[in-house]
Design a protein around this motif. Sequence first.
Motif, PDB file in Angstrom:
ATOM      1  N   LEU B 115      10.320  -5.322  -8.871  1.00 20.79           N
ATOM      2  CA  LEU B 115      11.673  -4.914  -8.510  1.00 20.79           C
ATOM      3  C   LEU B 115      11.640  -3.802  -7.468  1.00 20.79           C
ATOM      4  CD1 LEU B 115      13.416  -4.923 -11.997  1.00 20.79           C
ATOM      5  CD2 LEU B 115      13.719  -6.535 -10.121  1.00 20.79           C
ATOM      6  N   MET B 116      10.641  -2.915  -7.576  1.00 17.94           N
ATOM      7  CA  MET B 116      10.592  -1.778  -6.651  1.00 17.94           C
ATOM      8  C   MET B 116      10.012  -2.139  -5.290  1.00 17.94           C
ATOM      9  SD  MET B 116       9.672   1.680  -8.684  1.00 17.94           S
ATOM     10  CE  MET B 116       8.591   1.103  -9.946  1.00 17.94           C
ATOM     11  N   PHE B 117       8.974  -2.995  -5.302  1.00 17.37           N
ATOM     12  CA  PHE B 117       8.229  -3.208  -4.055  1.00 17.37           C
ATOM     13  C   PHE B 117       8.260  -4.642  -3.546  1.00 17.37           C
ATOM     14  CE2 PHE B 117       6.227   0.439  -6.134  1.00 17.37           C
ATOM     15  CZ  PHE B 117       6.246   1.368  -5.111  1.00 17.37           C
ATOM     16  N   ASP B 118       9.027  -5.545  -4.182  1.00 11.01           N
ATOM     17  CA  ASP B 118       9.064  -6.967  -3.824  1.00 11.01           C
ATOM     18  C   ASP B 118       7.719  -7.651  -4.057  1.00 11.01           C
ATOM     19  OD1 ASP B 118      11.656  -6.577  -3.056  1.00 11.01           O
ATOM     20  OD2 ASP B 118      11.104  -6.105  -0.987  1.00 11.01           O
ATOM     21  N   ALA B 119       7.739  -8.973  -3.908  1.00 12.08           N
ATOM     22  CA  ALA B 119       6.551  -9.744  -4.273  1.00 12.08           C
ATOM     23  C   ALA B 119       5.510  -9.803  -3.160  1.00 12.08           C
ATOM     24  CB  ALA B 119       6.962 -11.158  -4.678  1.00 12.08           C
ATOM     25  N   ASP B 120       5.830  -9.278  -1.968  1.00 14.39           N
ATOM     26  CA  ASP B 120       4.891  -9.403  -0.854  1.00 14.39           C
ATOM     27  C   ASP B 120       3.595  -8.654  -1.141  1.00 14.39           C
ATOM     28  OD1 ASP B 120       7.123 -10.466   0.228  1.00 14.39           O
ATOM     29  OD2 ASP B 120       7.664  -8.650   1.334  1.00 14.39           O
ATOM     30  N   SER B 121       2.510  -9.181  -0.561  1.00 10.65           N
ATOM     31  CA  SER B 121       1.255  -8.457  -0.647  1.00 10.65           C
ATOM     32  C   SER B 121       1.315  -7.250   0.284  1.00 10.65           C
ATOM     33  CB  SER B 121       0.091  -9.359  -0.247  1.00 10.65           C
ATOM     34  OG  SER B 121      -0.217 -10.216  -1.312  1.00 10.65           O
ATOM     35  N   ARG B 122       0.842  -6.119  -0.206  1.00 11.56           N
ATOM     36  CA  ARG B 122       0.881  -4.893   0.599  1.00 11.56           C
ATOM     37  C   ARG B 122      -0.530  -4.467   0.941  1.00 11.56           C
ATOM     38  NH1 ARG B 122       6.267  -3.621   1.723  1.00 11.56           N
ATOM     39  NH2 ARG B 122       7.430  -4.664   0.078  1.00 11.56           N
ATOM     40  N   SER B 123      -0.645  -3.739   2.041  1.00 11.97           N
ATOM     41  CA  SER B 123      -1.903  -3.061   2.305  1.00 11.97           C
ATOM     42  C   SER B 123      -1.573  -1.761   3.011  1.00 11.97           C
ATOM     43  CB  SER B 123      -2.822  -3.933   3.152  1.00 11.97           C
ATOM     44  OG  SER B 123      -2.151  -4.266   4.341  1.00 11.97           O
ATOM     45  N   ILE B 124      -2.462  -0.798   2.879  1.00 12.44           N
ATOM     46  CA  ILE B 124      -2.224   0.489   3.510  1.00 12.44           C
ATOM     47  C   ILE B 124      -2.800   0.448   4.916  1.00 12.44           C
ATOM     48  CG2 ILE B 124      -2.710   2.939   3.422  1.00 12.44           C
ATOM     49  CD1 ILE B 124      -2.692   2.804   0.469  1.00 12.44           C
ATOM     50  N   ASP B 125      -1.943   0.691   5.880  1.00 15.06           N
ATOM     51  CA  ASP B 125      -2.357   0.580   7.278  1.00 15.06           C
ATOM     52  C   ASP B 125      -2.979   1.895   7.730  1.00 15.06           C
ATOM     53  OD1 ASP B 125      -2.708  -0.534   9.697  1.00 15.06           O
ATOM     54  OD2 ASP B 125      -0.683  -0.130  10.408  1.00 15.06           O
ATOM     55  N   TYR B 126      -4.054   2.265   7.098  1.00 20.25           N
ATOM     56  CA  TYR B 126      -4.677   3.548   7.394  1.00 20.25           C
ATOM     57  C   TYR B 126      -6.147   3.296   7.655  1.00 20.25           C
ATOM     58  CZ  TYR B 126      -6.581   8.228   6.599  1.00 20.25           C
ATOM     59  OH  TYR B 126      -7.242   9.419   6.729  1.00 20.25           O
ATOM     60  N   SER B 127      -6.687   3.930   8.705  1.00 20.27           N
ATOM     61  CA  SER B 127      -8.114   3.730   8.928  1.00 20.27           C
ATOM     62  C   SER B 127      -8.791   5.064   9.219  1.00 20.27           C
ATOM     63  CB  SER B 127      -8.342   2.754  10.078  1.00 20.27           C
ATOM     64  OG  SER B 127      -7.568   3.150  11.185  1.00 20.27           O
TER      65      SER B 127
END
Lengths: 327, 293
Positions: B115-127
Amino acid sequence: MPADSGGTAPRSAERASAERIYFTLAALIGGVIGVYFLVVPVFDLNIAFHFYLMLWITMASAFNVAAGFSGYMPFGFVAFYGVGAFATAILVKSLGFPVLLALPFSGAAGVLLGLLFAPTLRLSGIYFAIVSLALAGICRLVISNMPEEITGGSFGLQLGSRAQPVHSFYVMMAVMLMALGVILWLSRSRLGKALRAVRDDAEAADMMGVNVTRVRLYGWLIAAFFPAVCGGIEAWYTNVVDTETAFNTLTTAKTVIYAVAGGLGTVTGPIVGSVVMVWLDELIWRQFPLLNLLILGVATVMLVLFLPRGIVGTLLRRRPEWRRYVP
Amino acid sequence: METLVLNGLVNGLIVGGIYALIGMSLTLLYGVLRVVNFAHGEFVIGGSFLAYALFSHLGLAPLFALPVAAASFFALGWGAYYLLLPRLQKSDDPEIMSFLMMYGVSLALAAAMLLMFDADSRSIDYSFQPISMKIGPIYVSTARIVTFGVTIAISAALTWFLFRTLPGKALRAAIMNREAIQIVGVDLVKLSAFAFALASAIAGVTGVLVALVFPAFNPFSGAEYSIIGFIVVVLGGLGNPVGALIAGVIYGLAEQLATVFLPQAMAPIIGFGLLVAVILIRPTGILGWRAQR
């Protein structure tokens, strides 16, 4: 109770009358269920809702044989369901079986899988639960990695234009009545009593001459047969099988929750639990489709914390003297 | 081929470190409380989402998310203990019922994250800078090297804590015998709450590392980590933190080497097969040391 101090004659008379009440109740419940579901398609009621209600009653009752009678908690129960679904789909699709002929074979596939998993019956408690969960995972992976010509890969198998909702509805009903009959028989039979004895104290049962391994295996195979048939019928009903839905852990979760909600160890428990919970689920789902999973999770937690023995189990604990009357 | 195997070994060690952390916290929880935490994977993914939210909303680098995750999950675990566990202990078979209850918690947490973050796969765009480093003949991303360092630091700290400090020794004593420890004057309720909080904190921190090492996560990837956690815990012997540490690394190595030789999707089968084999052959785990009841 006066019967305990009296001779054998009044005692056996009392037992006979208790037995009469027991079987009258069983027949009454069976009759009400039978007639109710029989008229659902006739009066054009919600076939889908009632189909799944019967499916869950059957699943929860079969789970009850493993959990309530034998004391095992198979958290990978969905494995039997999924394998049954795929057995039916493959037989119908690749070998051209008529669906009704394929269903017994999917039951047999479930029994076969049960035999394959039988060595895990050596484990108990939490070890058994975890291994069962892992085995269900293996089943899903093995089937989804099979060649696409057989299992249809990630798209799954479509059974074509064989869907006949009303036919599958009545077949589901027959299977449910069969399952309930088997469990009613089991709860009164030697095997059922042996199963309970082994559950409560395997060593003591062994001393009394019960073949522990065999009794456990029989209980396990009964519990394996029905979910496999359910999977097959559901595949027929929805016309499509794929690994994601056939091996969805939510199937196990619902089965366990419904069975526990009613109360493990009685014939009526899983029926009451399924009726109440499926109806609640439908009600909630209609109101808040998004919150459904959240509510199911919270309901499970509340159930374990406040009603760990289930509806029928709590009732029987309040009134232990009813134990002999309630199937 | 040799580079591939070497790659598999290095990745196996790194991923194995993460599995070891999951296994250690899970086994600690089981050992002290006799609670099988089905929701542990959701705790882990919760940590990943925390790192994601901190980075995308506040621009906080994942490394700074580590202490935040540790503190907030410690507090959450403490609260969850008092909310859920005391009542559970009263039921007929607390161990199996805990499994079912935590299953409910896991469903609820996954749904809440959905409910908070939706079903999409997330990744942290940090390098990190530089993005990768050369070790011998192979390149390893800096994020993975940093993660490896953090896992070693945490597991070393945890081992030191368990074997060299009084509260740690109390935890190990509780794993061995829950009754006897009360005789010597330990408050089991407080100790259990602490164990739950500590395990949750480790899970949260592990989640941050998961976000760094694995390409993506979604609200439903928790179950995967729970199951891996179970496998590691059983391989190491229920309630044995050192066993879990070793088993986690072994599992990571087996899984990553399997991906070298077998199709990607087959790798989990290796893990499950390992679990079934160990349970049937040696139910006390690879170290053969079972926590006493």
